[in-house]
Write a protein that holds these residues in place. Structure first.
Motif, mmCIF file in Angstrom:
data_model
loop_
_atom_site.group_PDB
_atom_site.id
_atom_site.type_symbol
_atom_site.label_atom_id
_atom_site.label_comp_id
_atom_site.label_asym_id
_atom_site.label_seq_id
_atom_site.Cartn_x
_atom_site.Cartn_y
_atom_site.Cartn_z
ATOM 1 N N GLY A 24 34.004 26.651 46.713
ATOM 2 C CA GLY A 24 33.553 27.729 45.835
ATOM 3 C C GLY A 24 33.879 27.434 44.390
ATOM 4 O O GLY A 24 34.235 26.300 44.019
ATOM 5 N N ASN A 25 33.782 28.471 43.568
ATOM 6 C CA ASN A 25 33.952 28.332 42.119
ATOM 7 C C ASN A 25 35.185 29.042 41.585
ATOM 8 O O ASN A 25 35.414 29.055 40.377
ATOM 9 N N SER A 26 35.972 29.638 42.457
ATOM 10 C CA SER A 26 37.142 30.389 42.022
ATOM 11 C C SER A 26 38.415 29.571 42.204
ATOM 12 O O SER A 26 38.522 28.768 43.140
ATOM 13 N N LEU A 27 39.371 29.798 41.296
ATOM 14 C CA LEU A 27 40.699 29.207 41.463
ATOM 15 C C LEU A 27 41.729 30.258 41.875
ATOM 16 O O LEU A 27 42.933 30.025 41.762
ATOM 17 N N ASN A 28 41.278 31.424 42.326
ATOM 18 C CA ASN A 28 42.213 32.390 42.894
ATOM 19 C C ASN A 28 42.936 31.742 44.070
ATOM 20 O O ASN A 28 42.309 31.035 44.881
ATOM 21 N N ASP A 29 44.238 31.967 44.156
ATOM 22 C CA ASP A 29 45.068 31.344 45.187
ATOM 23 C C ASP A 29 44.851 29.834 45.172
ATOM 24 O O ASP A 29 44.701 29.203 46.218
ATOM 25 N N ASN A 30 44.777 29.262 43.970
ATOM 26 C CA ASN A 30 44.595 27.817 43.775
ATOM 27 C C ASN A 30 43.296 27.276 44.383
ATOM 28 O O ASN A 30 43.164 26.080 44.626
ATOM 29 N N GLY A 31 42.321 28.165 44.620
ATOM 30 C CA GLY A 31 41.049 27.760 45.219
ATOM 31 C C GLY A 31 40.997 27.989 46.710
ATOM 32 O O GLY A 31 39.937 27.864 47.342
ATOM 33 N N ASN A 32 42.123 28.378 47.302
ATOM 34 C CA ASN A 32 42.178 28.556 48.754
ATOM 35 C C ASN A 32 41.530 29.850 49.231
ATOM 36 O O ASN A 32 41.388 30.058 50.439
ATOM 37 N N ALA A 33 41.138 30.710 48.290
ATOM 38 C CA ALA A 33 40.472 31.962 48.660
ATOM 39 C C ALA A 33 38.959 31.827 48.663
ATOM 40 O O ALA A 33 38.248 32.787 48.947
ATOM 41 N N VAL A 45 44.467 24.994 34.192
ATOM 42 C CA VAL A 45 44.074 25.853 35.305
ATOM 43 C C VAL A 45 44.914 27.126 35.279
ATOM 44 O O VAL A 45 46.149 27.065 35.252
ATOM 45 N N CYS A 46 44.232 28.270 35.290
ATOM 46 C CA CYS A 46 44.928 29.562 35.155
ATOM 47 C C CYS A 46 44.911 30.380 36.435
ATOM 48 O O CYS A 46 45.405 31.527 36.436
ATOM 49 N N ASN A 47 44.325 29.833 37.502
ATOM 50 C CA ASN A 47 44.472 30.420 38.842
ATOM 51 C C ASN A 47 44.087 31.890 38.929
ATOM 52 O O ASN A 47 44.752 32.691 39.579
ATOM 53 N N GLY A 48 42.983 32.255 38.265
ATOM 54 C CA GLY A 48 42.467 33.616 38.419
ATOM 55 C C GLY A 48 43.248 34.674 37.679
ATOM 56 O O GLY A 48 43.148 35.858 38.012
#
Length: 611
Positions: free
Chosen positions: A250-259, A424-427
């Protein structure tokens, strides 16, 4: 007598044939299908057995699917000459009527969206039919029955062709990688070095510490439609550690991209072997391999990815924002950092520049709250690149200390002269992004700032809506509540604008009922008439009602607001219960079509006088 070549040429003209020439390249491929009826696995269609009676156990069979399909993966790209299909003899040969042969390199719609070689009008019971594909290029060959529910049965599929000379690009090789931690020197780059060696001693496998939920992430640097992810596991030890790992795209870095959405769960990969997982065109910039739910070491000996650019660009959300900075050196305005120009020579006129300030800063207002994935900064090339050393990236919703008190995403250790660095700001959530050099006097120069992220779904609360309002006088029924009714209509006839009499020093006051740190005040002016009446008005904020609140500290002086337009004034976390808009020093009518306020609750309690 015709030669085989001439006969084949004639058959190409006819569009189909009942014989084929050359090696059957299907035999070395991998197959799958839309569903499974009994044990009629898709491999039966490439087993070399032309038996077409169901009882012989050599025909595939799906369930009664809507748009059933069977797919052959040739594992590399071929120019396909012919596809020969053997139909079932004992029953139901008409089921194949209308099926299509699709060839290409995409797994969108499970490969069924690839270009079409042929439509099967019919194949006789127990007979074989050859379809000529004229050198169509592709890794995948699909047979699909579109448009209806049907069983799909294939007793044999044979394919002829030659390698296309075009390799299937491993798009992982050009990416950037990171992982949750580092064991020894087993850096994450080892998984994309092109080396499939799977013995630890070979030095080509990554390795994390024994982390809770260890992960490895590949950044493709743009958005792709991902076809496959192939993972090579360690051979000499511990191959079971990968059991239960997930592939996320995906395109999100929430939870380091694991979400991000899940492509596949890895049940197991044999020691030293490679396994390919089909992701069906999932879109994403980031590919994560993560072991959820337990403490584990994560080791990857190689990760290969196939796919094609999605055509969707990664939006730089900075471009639509508003910017300011602590001071101005010459004409090096803060807008230069979001002009899309990466030129890093001062003479090019595309870099910002402050004075030699104590704690210089630059701030981007995104105008709504985003979950921030990355901030990319381009540094000056011709001089002084070390000035950015120690700068901080701050993200949040507060304008306290001009936004520099918001949470920190990163500290910039250094950025090379004329180079760009991504942080990287992780969301992290925020409306404001600050770059600030704390703790010393310095010039701050930024040649470009780019930001990626997605709206958080959290709206910026307009705290004015819950307040109580009053004004110096009333013209007609243009009550002060009109300015906080949520209606931006700016024509007088719409009945949504306030209006005082022609007062000396007219004013309008909002009581927030508790003390807030005020970030912004946005005012919408009248459109149809008299917009210049607001020229010179002041915004006052504080806790006193002396002079009806007009003696409180001043946030801003309104030089002018265009007819029917809205202007936002930044108040930098000024504290107060009362917000006044007052026109000092003259007799005037005061008209406000909307007033919006953003801020956060203060820790201070209102002071009440009992005199």
């Amino acid at each position: 007598m015709r030669t085989p070549a001439v006969a084949f040429a004639l058959l190409i003209v006819l569009g189909q044939t009942t014989c084929s020439f050359g090696t059957n390249i299907a035999r070395g491929g991998q197959v799958t299908q839309s569903s499974l009826y009994g044990n009629a696995v898709p491999e039966r269609a490439i087993d070399g057995n032309h038996a077409s009676i169901w009882s012989a156990g050599s025909c595939t069979h799906t369930q009664n699917d809507h748009k059933p399909w069977w797919r052959l993966d040739l594992l590399k790209m071929y120019k396909i000459n012919t596809v020969t299909i053997t139909n079932r003899k004992d029953c139901c040969h008409q089921r194949l009527n209308g099926a299509e042969i699709r060839i290409g390199n995409s797994l969108n719609d499970n490969g069924n969206a690839n270009p079409r070689c042929a439509v099967i009008s019919s194949i006789g019971a127990g007979t074989s039919e050859t379809f000529v594909c004229n050198g169509m290029e592709g890794r995948y060959i699909n047979i699909v029955i579109p448009g209806r529910k049907e069983y799909l049965t294939l007793c044999e599929v044979e394919v002829t062709g030659q390698p296309s000379g075009t390799n299937i690009a491993n798009i992982a090789r050009g990416g950037q990688v990171t992982q949750s931690s580092l064991y020894g020197n087993a850096v994450p780059e080892r998984a994309i070095d092109g080396n499939h060696a799977s013995m630890w001693s070979a030095g080509s496998c990554t390795h994390t510490q024994n982390d809770h939920k260890p992960w490895w992430r590949l950044d493709l640097l743009e958005i792709y439609k991902i076809n496959t992810v192939t993972i090579t596991n360690r051979k000499d030890c511990c191959h079971q550690r990968l059991d239960g790992a997930e592939i996320r795209i995906g395109n999100s870095l929430n939870d380091n991209g694991n979400a991000n959405p899940r492509c596949a769960v890895i049940s197991s990969i044999g020691a030293g072997t490679s396994e390919t997982f089909v992701c069906n065109g999932m879109e994403g910039r980031y590919i994560n391999i993560v072991i959820p739910g337990r403490k584990e070491y994560l080791t990857l000996c190689e990760v290969e990815v196939t796919g094609q650019p999605s055509g969707t660009k990664i939006a730089n959300i900075a471009r639509g924002g508003q910017v300011t900075q602590s001071s101005l050196y010459g004409n090096a305005v803060p807008e230069r950092a979001i002009d899309g120009n990466h030129a890093s020579m001062w003479s090019a006129g595309s870099c910002t520049h402050t004075q030699n300030d104590h704690k210089p800063w630059w701030r981007l207002d995104l105008l709504e709250i985003y979950k921030i994935n990355t901030v990319t900064i381009t540094n000056r090339k011709d001089c002084c690149h070390q000035r950015l050393d120690g700068a901080e990236i701050r993200i949040g919703n507060s304008l306290n200390d001009n936004g520099n008190a918001n949470p920190r995403c990163a500290v910039i250790s250094s950025i090379g002269a004329g180079t760009s660095e991504t942080f990287v700001c992780n969301g992290m959530e925020g409306r404001y992004i600050n770059i600030v050099i704390p703790g010393r006097k310095e010039y701050l120069t930024l040649c470009e700032v780019e930001v990626t992220g997605q709206p958080s779904g959290t709206k910026i609360a307009n705290i004015a809506r819950g307040g109580q309002v009053t004004q110096s006088s009333l013209y007609g029924n243009a009550v002060p509540e009109r300015a906080i009714d949520g209606n931006h209509a700016s024509m007088w006839s719409a009945g949504s604008c306030t209006h005082t009499q022609n007062d000396h020093k007219p004013w309008w006051r909002l009581d927030l009922l508790e003390i807030y740190k005020i970030n912004t005040v946005t005012i919408t002016n009248r459109k149809d008439c008299c917009h210049q009446r607001l020229d010179g008005a002041e915004i006052r904020i504080g806790n006193s009602l002396n002079d009806n609140g007009n003696a409180n500290p001043r946030c801003a002086v309104i030089s002018s607001i265009g007819a029917g337009t809205s202007e936002t004034f930044v108040c930098n976390g000024m504290e107060g219960r009362y917000i006044n808009i007052v026109i000092p020093g003259r007799k005037e009518y005061l008209t406000l079509c909307e007033v919006e306020v953003s801020g956060t609750e203060s820790d201070d309690l209102p002071e009440y006088s009992c005199n």
